[in-house]
Design a protein around this motif. Structure first.
Motif: not given
Ligand SMILES: Nc1ncnc2c1ncn2[C@@H]1O[C@H](COP(=O)(O)OP(=O)(O)OP(=O)(O)O)[C@@H](O)[C@H]1O
Ligand SMILES: [Mg+2]
Lengths: 728, 177
Positions: A72, A74, A81-84, B27-30
């Motif tokens: 991914m 990221i 906050e993190s966004i993929a 949203k981070s995929g996790f």
């Protein structure tokens, strides 16, 4: 790296700086999407439609997270906050990783690099960068395997040619024989001629020819043998030398058993194949042509009859070749597995005994042995089922000749002697044909071995020696500049390590298990090359030193102590075979090994075979230390060198080493932090990065990672102490 | 507390009660996990036996701020999760372990440098899979499970070659396994 590999449909490419495809959605379904980067935004497209839009300036960090089957990209927002952004399969990983590096650089410095270097030329087959090579070393198809093999005969071509001439000569002698038989039958037997002189002369000639053929025959055997032995020796030596010279990463991919098989088994197979079959090939081809010519000249109609079945036979064997190759590869695989298991079990015999799993191991071995035997049987069985049949078909021609030849004699069109001569030639013709029928078997067997041998011989993975590698004395100053390294390029173990070790300093490296301490010294030894960055010794890149010269000036005690089969003396002398006995004893004294060696019944001549299992772990370590210091290295590396020793002995050795290491650079790794009390400075590795690098006192004052480690260790020691006190 | 209890508390496999877990996609995929009133962010799921058990023994873990690995516990069987939850968890695992299934092997070519070129039909389409060091990266595990890892790091599998592949594929494979 080209970061504009694929655009969504209808997107103007001048605004888009980077555009990469992605192929999975968050439900693991294959999709077609793109991730585009302009100078201020990140745009995510799905099926050519804009799905989401982000502002680069909102992010503080970009990274690529590698999962197991996918990865991914990221982004970390400034809010935390993190966004993929997207999910993609591994083939895109390197490109996305590069993109993240660029974006990350932008986030840190505010400068966006848009010019990326052109794509390195890639292998069209596997898609991996060629790294300067003309052909991908892994995908290049290796044709002409046997030509290469035959080239190896070159140094012995004199003997080979003599052998060849002798065989041809012998064949010619045998070609004359049927002629004489015909003369005996047609001139003497059939007409009942009683001219005994002529008869005996012819008979004598027959015996004489047979006797004469002994001479070329024995010469031939002698020369062939010579070529075979020498070529086998060369091959074995070359394969061994090459496997020693291969880079560590290439060697560790193969098991010891596999390499042993290649060095001994496969080389031996080729040795006999080339000399026997290579020479025979020429001879058999010549005699095939010669015999055919004679037959056609004698009687072309009968000759045609003999050759009718031959094409069928050849078709059949050609088909067999492929089948046999498959089966022999299988045999090879099974044999290799068998060798590896054997090697493994025998090496681990102490573990086996300790766990009492002998029966289990015997069963395991029997299983592999059985499998290998089965594979052999399966390979041979095809052969033995088809070949008798093929040979029968082949000889059908002979019966046809007898049938029509017999009628010719009865009709008076041919003499009996002529027919006998003819059928003798036909019988002789079957020899080379039979040989050619059998060749697929030998050939496929040898081809498997040849491919395995050349796979090693042509491995190009060895660390490249610089073009004009220098061999110079080093003084021991080591500098690491932004060093990145990973055993696999995309999974870095060490990240951005920068440190300078002065000449004569003693440096301790500490950190959690698996953090990369041993890896760091592997790099300083140049067992691996750094992925990025530079390591300098005396201000010069270590890649520009001759490897041998570099390593001969470094003494190293590795984490796993390995002693070779040989005496204590041999093992200590390993790095300096011409050391005097005094030097050996001096080294042993420094390593605190002298006393226990003296107590051994055979002293320095005690054999410490099989990895030195007769010695205790600590004794082995002390011999390894002696081995590391005997050649007076400028840099000494000790990876847990005193871990198996009690603190008292350790202290003694350290004091001795301290005297020795004056003016020498020492790098020591230890979990027991007290071991490193003498170190000038300590390098603390944490999560692959150099967290701290300073003196013990400063680090303690700083209350950082090192402080934490020291405190944790003190607590456990104290706890143990208290417990012991309580028990007493 | 005796020394045994103290040092062995860590070795208990903490089996999670699936009824008390609430995963949501991030949203981070996790994932975000809410359990017993606690909320964990960026939770990662790991198949402990990826070759054999796709929905059983799933480790639920996360990295704390120090980047230390912390395991919350293990889901013994995902079947115990409610339908919606199963889907959320399974989606994540499916893309984390994305691996096309090999359904047919058309041909395998070897060059003399330890590389294999496998022409295969997979659930992600027809592919020529290029494999280096095939002794390691093209393996039949336990006589059944075909493990393939290509030069770019993509993985492929076939969980039961005897059942899933036809005779021709098996014959093509025979030489290399
Ligand atoms: N040959 C190798 N191939 C791939 N990965 C490796 C190899 N050798 C080591 N590693 C990995 O690299 C990391 C660092 O290993 P390293 O041996 O440098 O640790 P270390 O700090 O010396 O640990 P320890 O204190 O336990 O000896 C580990 O995660 C290990 O699994
Ligand atoms: Mg280590």
């Amino acid at each position: 790296m080209n970061l504009k590999t694929s655009f969504p449909k209808g997107v103007q490419s001048s605004e888009v700086l980077f555009s990469l495809p992605y192929d999975l959605n968050d439900r693991a379904q294959p999709v077609s999407g793109h991730l585009c980067v302009t100078d201020s935004e990140i745009l995510v497209y799905l099926n050519n439609e804009l799905k989401s839009r982000y502002y680069i300036d909102d992010f503080s960090e970009f990274k690529c997270e590698q999962l197991v089957g996918s990865s991914m990209m990221i982004g970390e927002l400034k809010s935390g906050e993190s966004i993929a952004f997207c999910i993609f399969r591994q083939q895109e990983f390197l490109r996305y990783a590069e993109l993240c590096k660029l974006l990350d650089y932008y986030a840190r410095t505010g400068r966006l690099i848009t010019e990326t270097p052109e794509d390195e030329p890639c292998c069209p087959k596997c898609g991996m960068p060629l790294e300067g090579a003309k052909e991908c070393p892994f995908c290049a198809n290796k044709t002409g395997l046997f030509i290469k093999l035959i080239k190896r005969v070159k140094p012995y071509r004199k003997y080979f040619i003599i052998a060849l001439i002798c065989t041809v000569f012998e064949q010619i002698l045998w070609l004359i024989v049927p002629n004489i038989t015909r003369m005996i039958i047609d001139d003497y037997v059939t007409p009942k001629n009683t001219d005994w002189v002529g008869f005996f002369v012819l008979c004598g000639l027959l015996v004489g020819l047979a006797a004469l053929s002994c001479i070329p025959n024995s010469m031939n055997m002698r020369c062939s043998f010579k070529v075979a032995l020498n070529m086998g020796k060369d091959l074995r030596e070359d394969v061994f030398a090459k496997s020693e010279r291969m880079s560590l990463s290439a060697v560790t991919k193969k098991t010891a058993g596999e390499l042993i098989r290649r060095v001994s088994g496969d080389a031996a197979k080729l040795e006999s194949f080339v000399t026997e079959k290579g020479k025979d090939f020429v001879v058999q081809a010549i005699s095939l042509i010669a015999l055919m010519a004679i037959l056609f000249v004698m009687n072309w109609k009968l000759a045609l009859l003999t050759v009718v079945p031959i094409p069928f036979v050849f078709l059949l064997t050609k088909k067999l070749f492929h089948t046999m190759a498959v089966r022999y590869t299988r045999v090879w695989r099974n044999m290799t597995d068998h060798d590896s298991v054997l090697h493994d079990i025998l090496n681990g015999v102490r573990v086996v005994k300790a766990y009492g799993t002998e029966v289990q191991e015997i069963q395991k071995y029997t299983g592999y042995s059985l499998k290998a035997a089965r594979a052999c049987v399966r390979a041979e069985i095809v052969w033995y089922l088809t070949i008798p049949f093929a040979e029968f078909v082949m000889t059908v021609g002979n019966y046809l000749v007898l049938l029509f030849g017999g009628r010719l004699i009865l009709d008076g069109g041919m003499k009996l002697g002529e027919l006998v001569q003819f059928t003798t030639y036909v019988a002789m013709l079957y020899d080379p044909i039979r040989w050619f029928i059998h060749i697929p078997k030998e050939f496929s067997d040898a081809a498997v071995s040849a491919s395995k041998v050349f796979e090693v011989l042509e491995d190009e993975s060895s660390l490249k020696e610089a073009e004009n590698a220098v061999e110079s004395e080093i003084s021991g100053e080591i500098e690491l500049k932004n060093v990145y390294f990973g055993y696999r390029e995309y999974a870095p173990v060490l990240k951005d390590i920068t440190m300078k070790i002065n000449k004569g300093e003693m440096i301790g490296i500490v950190g959690h298990s698996g953090v990369g301490k041993s890896t760091l010294i592997n790099l300083i030894l140049r067992l691996y090359d750094v992925t990025d960055g530079q390591i300098l010794i005396d201000g010069r890149d270590i890649r520009s030193y001759a490897q041998k010269s570099l390593r001969s000036q470094i003494g190293v005690v590795l984490q796993e102590t390995f002693l070779f089969d040989g005496s204590v003396l041999d093992n200590i002398c390993y790095a300096k075979p011409d050391a005097t006995f005094e030097e050996v004893v001096r080294a042993a004294k420094i390593a605190n090994a002298h006393d226990f060696v003296t107590k051994l019944p055979d002293g320095y001549n005690t054999r410490v075979g099989n990895k030195g299992y007769q010695l205790s772990g600590g004794e082995r370590q002390r011999i390894a230390i002696a081995r590391a210091i005997i050649h007076d290295p400028k840099i000494i590396i000790l990876d847990e060198a005193t871990a198996s020793l009690d603190t008292e002995t350790e202290k003694q050795i350290q004091e001795a080493l301290g005297r020795l290491t004056e003016g020498r650079t020492t790098i020591a790794i230890a979990h027991r932090l007290s071991t490193l009390s003498g170190a000038d400075r300590l390098a603390v590795l944490d999560k692959g990065k150099l967290a701290e690098f300073d003196t013990h006192d400063n680090l303690m004052r700083k209350h950082g990672v090192y402080y934490g480690l020291v405190m944790a260790q003190r607590r456990t020691t104290k706890m143990r102490g208290q417990k012991q006190a309580a028990e007493v | 507390m005796s020394i045994n209890e103290e040092s062995f508390a860590a070795d208990k496999l903490n089996i999670l009660d699936c009824g008390r877990l609430k995963f949501t996609k991030e949203k981070s995929g996790f994932m975000t996990l809410e359990t017993d009133g606690k909320t964990y962010n960026k939770v990662n799921l790991t198949r402990l036996q990826p070759f054999y058990e796709k929905t059983r023994f799933i480790s639920v873990n996360y990295e704390n701020d120090e980047k230390e690995f912390i395991e919350i516990g293990v889901i013994r069987d995902m079947k115990e999760l409610s339908d919606g939850q199963f889907e959320v968890v399974n989606d994540f695992l499916e893309y984390k372990y994305y691996m096309p299934l090999i359904t047919k092997i058309c041909s395998i070519k070897e060059n003399m440098r330890g590389s294999l070129f496998v022409k295969a039909v997979t659930t992600a389409g027809d592919k020529t899979i290029c494999i280096r060091d095939w002794y390691r990266n093209f393996k039949l595990i336990g006589g059944k499970y075909l493990y393939v890892c290509d030069v770019e790091g993509n993985k492929y599998y076939c969980d039961d070659v005897e059942m899933r592949l036809d005779k021709k594929s098996l014959a093509a494979m025979e030489m290399f396994t």
